[in-house]
Design an enzyme around this catalytic site. Structure first.
Site, short mmCIF file in Angstrom:
data_model
loop_
_atom_site.label_atom_id
_atom_site.label_comp_id
_atom_site.label_asym_id
_atom_site.label_seq_id
_atom_site.Cartn_x
_atom_site.Cartn_y
_atom_site.Cartn_z
N HIS A 1 -7.17 5.15 1.71
CA HIS A 1 -6.53 4.83 0.43
C HIS A 1 -6.61 5.98 -0.57
O HIS A 1 -6.12 5.83 -1.70
CB HIS A 1 -7.17 3.58 -0.16
CG HIS A 1 -6.94 2.35 0.67
ND1 HIS A 1 -5.83 1.56 0.54
CD2 HIS A 1 -7.68 1.81 1.67
CE1 HIS A 1 -5.88 0.57 1.40
NE2 HIS A 1 -7.01 0.70 2.10
N ASP B 1 -13.69 7.55 5.85
CA ASP B 1 -12.37 6.96 6.05
C ASP B 1 -11.66 7.00 4.70
O ASP B 1 -11.99 6.24 3.79
CB ASP B 1 -12.51 5.52 6.55
CG ASP B 1 -11.17 4.80 6.71
OD1 ASP B 1 -10.14 5.33 6.25
OD2 ASP B 1 -11.15 3.70 7.29
N LYS C 1 -0.46 4.06 4.15
CA LYS C 1 -0.56 3.89 2.70
C LYS C 1 0.36 4.91 2.02
O LYS C 1 1.57 4.73 2.00
CB LYS C 1 -2.00 4.03 2.24
CG LYS C 1 -2.87 2.80 2.53
CD LYS C 1 -3.25 2.64 3.97
CE LYS C 1 -4.11 1.42 4.25
NZ LYS C 1 -4.43 1.29 5.68
N ASN D 1 0.81 -1.21 0.00
CA ASN D 1 0.00 0.00 0.00
C ASN D 1 0.85 1.27 0.00
O ASN D 1 0.31 2.37 0.16
CB ASN D 1 -0.91 0.02 1.24
CG ASN D 1 -2.01 -1.01 1.17
OD1 ASN D 1 -2.43 -1.42 0.09
ND2 ASN D 1 -2.46 -1.47 2.32
N GLU E 1 -16.13 4.89 2.90
CA GLU E 1 -14.71 5.08 2.61
C GLU E 1 -14.58 6.02 1.42
O GLU E 1 -15.50 6.15 0.60
CB GLU E 1 -14.03 3.74 2.30
CG GLU E 1 -14.02 2.78 3.47
CD GLU E 1 -13.28 1.49 3.16
OE1 GLU E 1 -12.14 1.55 2.65
OE2 GLU E 1 -13.85 0.41 3.43
N SER F 1 -11.02 -0.32 -0.05
CA SER F 1 -9.75 -1.04 0.04
C SER F 1 -9.71 -2.32 -0.78
O SER F 1 -8.64 -2.75 -1.18
CB SER F 1 -9.42 -1.36 1.49
OG SER F 1 -10.44 -2.15 2.08
N HIS G 1 -14.94 -0.78 5.65
CA HIS G 1 -13.84 -1.55 6.24
C HIS G 1 -14.29 -2.25 7.53
O HIS G 1 -15.18 -1.78 8.24
CB HIS G 1 -12.68 -0.60 6.55
CG HIS G 1 -11.42 -1.30 6.92
ND1 HIS G 1 -11.07 -1.56 8.23
CD2 HIS G 1 -10.42 -1.81 6.15
CE1 HIS G 1 -9.90 -2.18 8.26
NE2 HIS G 1 -9.49 -2.34 7.01
#
Length: 387
Positions: free
Chosen positions: A207, A204, A236, A47, A175, A179, A133
């Protein structure tokens, strides 16, 4: 059933489902290449999207911080563990992302758990994207609030849940970049639905931060959305570890008073905070890295366009190749490893049944020939009967 019987049964079921997880020991850390179990591979499972885990300025900042503060914080931030390095990093993050406050946490998992556990009460409700997540879903399930899940990336599904009669407070969760699928949430539409209903939105962006938006400010900035609660992580694109919650002044003070994950955890090492400050400056000035990463993403997707492999709808560094059955994903990952390529076979329960995949991740530090080799192997698999 005894504890031992329960353990043995659980392990047997996991093996029978081709879902058993095994850890590989790295002798090199995680860079463009990785050494695992004595073998060297091109690394397509990291990541570290911008390659900052090995950036010389970040490494020097950690070393300098360790010389000044030592290698650990030696206490909770509420006792002796909150240093100038932590305070400066929090202010830098708040200024960068345009929030009154930022609070540091030891991990993204802890940050998500802390926000939900501290904020939600009886009669409240949480409306979470179905693919959120595990840290978000677990915290929601363990909170006193009622959890409902809306269809993945479907604002109309969220809006329908928001319209249901409810007496408490509502927190919607998603998110920025997911992910496992690598796709981005329609944040503007989700936030609008929340505002119309008097709900708060929590994003969140683990990423997306560092990769998306002007100066790498993330998916929210790229979509011109400012959620009430923004969680970013440093494992990440920042190349390190830890997390931060961006929020209002009063909310930050509320967390400081009541967030048990914050109060009762040893804070991150001050040297790490120094390294994160250096990584932040590299992220801000990192248009060259983001441009290279985007070129690598384009090269990969174009190279598999006619392969017959099922790519998912992702324009991010996360490029899942959908395989379907667990054993098929394991076999494909093993075949790639035999060709000097390391990538992860992701299986249920991490993803829904029947959607096992290779989770290929790209980085700005990958070379053109690295991706060409990956493409050659994948294209050869689809062209070979029985593979």
């Amino acid at each position: 059933m005894s504890f031992q019987h329960r353990i043995e049964q659980g392990l047997a079921e996991r093996r029978a489902a081709d879902a058993y997880r095994r850890r590989a020991v790295s002798q090199s850390g995680s860079g463009r290449e990785i050494s695992l179990n004595g073998q060297r591979y091109l690394n397509f499972s990291s990541n570290d999207y911008l390659g900052l885990s090995r950036d010389p300025t970040v490494i020097r900042a950690w070393q300098s911080g360790a010389e000044r503060y030592g290698v650990g914080s030696a206490g909770s931030g509420h006792v002796t563990g909150f240093t100038t390095a932590h305070a400066e990093l929090e202010q830098q993050l708040a200024d960068w992302l345009g929030y009154p406050r930022a609070l540091l946490f030891i991990s993204g998992y802890a940050a998500n758990q802390a926000v939900i556990a501290t904020l939600m009460q009886n009669n409240d409700r949480i409306l979470a994207d179905k693919f959120s997540h595990a840290s978000l879903i677990e915290a929601s399930m363990h909170s006193p609030a009622t959890l409902r899940r809306f269809q993945h990336n479907q604002p109309t599904s969220l809006d329908k849940l928001l319209q249901a009669e409810h007496s408490g407070q509502t927190l919607a969760i998603t998110e920025g970049v997911f992910s496992m699928d690598g796709d981005s949430a329609p944040l503007a539409a989700l936030h609008h639905a929340c505002q119309q209903a008097g709900a708060w939105l929590m994003v969140d962006d683990a990423h997306g931060i560092g990769v998306n938006g002007s100066q790498g400010r993330g998916t929210c900035a790229a979509q011109k959305v400012k959620p009430e609660l923004l969680v970013i992580t440093f494992g990440k694109a920042f190349g390190l570890s830890g997390a931060a919650v961006l929020c209002s002044e009063s909310m930050a003070e509320y967390f400081i008073q009541f967030a048990r994950h914050l109060i009762y955890s040893t804070s991150m090492p001050p040297a790490q905070a120094c390294a994160l400050s250096a990584a932040l400056q590299r992220v801000i000035a990192g248009d060259d890295l983001r441009q290279q990463l985007q070129q690598n993403i384009t090269q990969f997707r174009n190279g598999l366009a006619d392969s017959g492999l099922q790519l998912m709808n992702s324009q991010s560094a996360i490029q899942p190749v959908l395989v379907g059955e667990n054993q098929a994903a394991i076999d494909l990952a093993r075949h790639l490893s035999e060709q000097g390529i390391w990538t992860s076979a992701i299986r249920p329960p991490t993803v829904p049944p029947g959607t096992a995949r290779l989770r290929i991740t790209l980085s700005a530090v990958h070379h053109e020939q690295d991706i060409n080799h990956l493409l050659e192997v994948l294209n050869a698999v689809t062209a070979t009967p029985g593979e």
